[in-house]
Design a protein around this motif. Structure first.
Motif, short mmCIF file in Angstrom:
data_model
loop_
_atom_site.label_atom_id
_atom_site.label_comp_id
_atom_site.label_asym_id
_atom_site.label_seq_id
_atom_site.Cartn_x
_atom_site.Cartn_y
_atom_site.Cartn_z
N TYR A 104 28.94 20.67 42.00
CA TYR A 104 28.46 22.06 41.88
C TYR A 104 29.48 23.04 42.48
CZ TYR A 104 23.67 20.67 40.56
OH TYR A 104 22.58 20.18 39.90
N TYR A 105 30.00 22.67 43.65
CA TYR A 105 30.93 23.57 44.35
C TYR A 105 32.19 23.82 43.51
CZ TYR A 105 34.40 25.19 47.72
OH TYR A 105 35.39 25.90 48.35
N TYR A 106 32.79 22.74 42.98
CA TYR A 106 34.05 22.93 42.24
C TYR A 106 33.82 23.50 40.84
CZ TYR A 106 36.52 20.94 46.11
OH TYR A 106 37.04 20.75 47.36
N LYS A 107 32.60 23.35 40.31
CA LYS A 107 32.25 24.07 39.07
C LYS A 107 32.25 25.58 39.36
CE LYS A 107 30.52 24.86 34.93
NZ LYS A 107 31.31 24.69 33.70
N ALA A 108 31.68 25.96 40.51
CA ALA A 108 31.70 27.38 40.91
C ALA A 108 33.13 27.86 41.11
CB ALA A 108 30.88 27.57 42.18
N CYS A 109 33.98 26.96 41.66
CA CYS A 109 35.38 27.34 41.93
C CYS A 109 36.16 27.62 40.65
CB CYS A 109 36.07 26.23 42.72
SG CYS A 109 35.50 26.12 44.43
N THR A 110 35.75 26.99 39.53
CA THR A 110 36.45 27.26 38.27
C THR A 110 36.27 28.72 37.87
OG1 THR A 110 34.54 26.62 36.92
CG2 THR A 110 36.11 24.89 37.46
N PHE A 111 35.10 29.30 38.19
CA PHE A 111 34.86 30.72 37.89
C PHE A 111 35.51 31.62 38.94
CE2 PHE A 111 31.22 28.54 35.90
CZ PHE A 111 31.40 28.97 34.59
N ILE A 112 35.46 31.18 40.21
CA ILE A 112 36.06 31.98 41.28
C ILE A 112 37.57 32.12 41.05
CG2 ILE A 112 36.59 32.03 43.75
CD1 ILE A 112 33.87 30.65 44.21
N ARG A 113 38.21 31.02 40.55
CA ARG A 113 39.66 31.03 40.34
C ARG A 113 40.07 32.09 39.31
NH1 ARG A 113 42.92 29.79 43.62
NH2 ARG A 113 42.31 27.64 43.88
N ILE A 114 39.22 32.30 38.30
CA ILE A 114 39.55 33.32 37.28
C ILE A 114 38.85 34.65 37.58
CG2 ILE A 114 40.01 31.60 35.48
CD1 ILE A 114 37.21 32.11 34.37
N ASN A 115 38.36 34.77 38.82
CA ASN A 115 37.75 36.02 39.30
C ASN A 115 36.55 36.44 38.46
OD1 ASN A 115 37.69 37.97 41.28
ND2 ASN A 115 38.87 39.44 40.09
N LYS A 116 35.77 35.45 38.03
CA LYS A 116 34.57 35.72 37.25
C LYS A 116 33.35 35.30 38.06
CE LYS A 116 32.49 34.90 32.70
NZ LYS A 116 32.57 34.10 31.45
N ILE A 117 32.96 36.19 39.00
CA ILE A 117 31.87 35.85 39.92
C ILE A 117 30.55 36.36 39.33
CG2 ILE A 117 31.03 36.04 42.29
CD1 ILE A 117 33.92 36.60 43.13
N SER A 118 29.93 35.52 38.53
CA SER A 118 28.67 35.87 37.88
C SER A 118 27.50 35.28 38.66
CB SER A 118 28.67 35.33 36.45
OG SER A 118 28.73 33.92 36.48
N ASN A 119 26.30 35.53 38.13
CA ASN A 119 25.11 34.98 38.78
C ASN A 119 25.12 33.45 38.76
OD1 ASN A 119 24.22 37.55 39.20
ND2 ASN A 119 22.87 37.60 37.43
N GLY A 120 25.75 32.88 37.72
CA GLY A 120 25.83 31.43 37.62
C GLY A 120 26.59 30.81 38.78
N VAL A 121 27.59 31.52 39.30
CA VAL A 121 28.36 31.03 40.45
C VAL A 121 27.46 30.92 41.67
CG1 VAL A 121 30.25 31.57 42.04
CG2 VAL A 121 30.55 31.93 39.59
N PHE A 122 26.62 31.91 41.89
CA PHE A 122 25.70 31.89 43.02
C PHE A 122 24.70 30.73 42.89
CE2 PHE A 122 27.29 36.17 43.41
CZ PHE A 122 27.34 36.36 44.78
N ILE A 123 24.23 30.51 41.66
CA ILE A 123 23.27 29.42 41.45
C ILE A 123 23.92 28.07 41.78
CG2 ILE A 123 21.97 28.15 39.68
CD1 ILE A 123 21.47 30.87 38.31
N LEU A 124 25.14 27.88 41.32
CA LEU A 124 25.86 26.62 41.59
C LEU A 124 26.07 26.42 43.09
CD1 LEU A 124 28.50 26.86 38.74
CD2 LEU A 124 26.80 25.04 38.97
N LEU A 125 26.50 27.47 43.78
CA LEU A 125 26.76 27.36 45.22
C LEU A 125 25.46 27.16 46.01
CD1 LEU A 125 29.55 30.05 45.68
CD2 LEU A 125 29.80 27.58 45.87
#
Length: 548
Positions: A104-125
């Motif tokens: 879950y954490y590194y799935k969130a990191c794939t979005f953080i790396r491209i600066n796409k911090i959506s609601n899905g990132v929060f759910i994963l974290l």
């Protein structure tokens, strides 16, 4: 022939299974080795191990893709989203909280790396956080808390980010990693800086400054930027030097904005304009509004109303963009929902456990109470028997003493009568001889009784000396009467300490000897009698009820 074929098939199947298991075991061991290297921060070594691995099973593939994602991310690249999706799907159907939390954490990191911090990132974290908190792995928790702190801060949810910065700091301290501690302190200072709590920001950044060697060069820029911000009001020259040092490590719009404010206060228009332009290239909405407001104010003071209107239009546009951005993202509400559902489930679980524990406690309490009652009854019975035995012993000693005294009187009378007969002229030799025989018998009996009495008084003296020296006497309860008798025989002038009371038993007298004669403290009495100090005070109160 058929039997031989069956046997051959079974042997081949066993060989195949053994071979498969050994291959799986070997690959799994390599994956564990790579995981261990990542834990030790040896990213390149872990990457080299992973290059040599070709997963054969779904389980090995799921583990491999998680480690590959971690290695890729820590080498400043973007993990493969499809591979990490495979790991998530696998571990959601298998019970491995640590690997699923990592996925879950590194799935969130794939979005953080491209600066796409959506609601899905929060759910994963948040999912990763819930799983990590079920296991004892501070290293895993540290990076998840760090991630949640980062994305909350990026969404301008500073108070929520501060909560995770404190959690991250706690994990870093438990791990004892100076680098992680430095980053946690840096984040704490950053949060307090944004919350305009200068004292707290300065406190944490000063601690972080002592660990500045532990952080990367780009992060040194943030440390010096915050140091400069802490000194902006009190010492602008020192602040300016910190900001300039920060820019040597990394060009940062926040640092440009801070330098612009210093030059604006100094009325240095040229430098102020230069740093404003640099800051506006890439800056967060709210900071951009602050800079544009200063520019608008300057344009108004210079009576450049055309530029003033253009700047105000830009401020309104930026405010609308900020509003649209926040409206599109309800990340804080999503986090709160996760926390609420987690707390609700935890509350229900704890309620059931509490009811079970409550009923168990009642049952245990009832058993313990009955056992205590039984034990107390036994203790009372033992104490009652001891008191009875002591009373009998004391009575026997008194009788013995009376008998000794009576014998002494009889012997004295017989001696007087013998002496009178001896002085008369008549021949009383036969009578005198009989008196002498009686006296000899009585003296022999008296000697036996005296020896017996000496032994009893000796026992009493030993207990008496134990009291004098603050030694425990609870193991000698059956001989307390000897002690009381020794005291009354040895110190007859002191027995008046008993006279103000009525119906005293042997235990009462022992307490009075210790308390009134020896004048022992409550602590001493507690040690001597083997009871608590509160029980000492309670016994003293009960004795007062026996006052005449």
């Amino acid at each position: 022939m058929i039997k031989l074929m069956k046997k051959t098939s079974i042997i081949l199947l066993i060989v195949f299974l053994i071979t498969s298991c050994s291959k799986k075991s070997e690959i799994y061991q390599q994956l564990v080795n790579a995981d261990s290297l990542l834990y030790k921060n040896l990213v390149d070594s872990a990457n080299n191990v992973l290059k040599e691995i070709e997963p054969k099973t779904k389980e090995d593939s799921a583990y491999f893709f998680v480690l590959k994602a971690e290695t890729t991310y820590r080498k400043q690249n973007t993990p493969d989203s499809n591979q990490i999706n495979f790991s998530i799907k696998f571990y959601e159907n298998h019970n491995d909280n640590r690997k699923l939390a990592n996925a879950y954490y590194y799935k969130a990191c794939t979005f953080i790396r491209i600066n796409k911090i959506s609601n899905g990132v929060f759910i994963l974290l948040k999912k990763a956080e819930q799983l990590a908190e079920k296991i004892s792995d501070d290293d895993l928790k540290d990076k998840i808390y760090s991630g949640l702190g980062y994305v909350n801060y990026a969404k301008n949810q500073t108070e929520e980010a501060l909560k995770y910065a404190y959690k991250e700091y706690g994990c870093a301290k438990r791990l004892g990693c100076r680098r992680d501690i430095a980053y946690a302190l840096l984040r704490l200072s950053t949060m307090y800086n944004d919350l305009k709590q200068k004292d707290s920001a300065e406190y944490y950044i000063m601690q972080c400054k002592a660990l500045v060697k532990e952080v990367d060069s780009s992060d040194k820029a943030f440390i010096y930027n915050i140091l400069g911000y802490c000194f902006m009001e009190d010492n602008s020259e020192a602040a300016q030097k910190y900001f300039q040092t920060s820019l040597k490590y990394k060009k940062n719009s926040e640092t440009y904005k801070n330098l612009a404010e210093i030059y604006y206060a100094k009325k240095d228009t040229q430098n102020w304009k230069q740093y404003c332009d640099s800051a506006l290239i890439d800056i967060w909405y709210e900071e951009k509004i602050d800079i544009l407001s200063n520019i608008a104010e300057k344009n108004y003071n210079d009576k450049n109303f055309t530029a003033y209107k253009q700047t105000n239009d830009e401020i309104i546009k930026t405010m609308q963009e900020l509003y649209n951005y926040e409206k599109a993202n309800y990340s804080l509400e999503i986090q709160k929902k996760f926390d609420y559902e987690k707390q609700k489930a935890e509350f229900n679980r704890k309620t059931l456990i509490s009811f079970f524990i409550f009923f168990m406690l009642i049952a245990v309490f009832a058993i313990v109470f009955l056992m205590y009652r039984h034990k107390l009854q036994n203790i009372r019975q033992i104490n009652f028997q001891l008191e009875k035995d002591n009373a009998r012993l004391y009575s026997e000693q008194e009788k013995l003493n009376v008998l000794i005294n009576n014998l002494k009187v009889q012997i004295d009378l017989l001696k007087q009568q013998k002496d009178q007969l001896s002085n008369e002229s008549n021949d009383w030799s036969t009578v005198i001889l009989s008196y002498e025989n009686m006296i000899t018998k009585l003296e022999s009996q008296l000697n036996i009784l005296n020896n017996q009495n000496v032994k009893l008084l000796k026992i009493g003296e030993q207990i008496f000396e134990l009291i004098r020296n603050n030694n425990p006497i609870s193991d000698f309860k059956e001989n307390w009467a000897n002690c009381v008798f020794y005291f009354e025989c040895t110190y007859p002038e002191k027995i008046k300490i008993f006279n103000t009371y009525a119906n005293l038993n042997i235990a009462n007298k022992i307490f009075i000897i210790s308390d009134s004669y020896f004048k022992k403290t409550d602590a001493d009495l507690s040690q001597i009698l083997g009871i608590s100090e509160s029980t000492v005070r309670s016994r003293r109160t009960k004795l007062k009820e026996k006052l005449k």
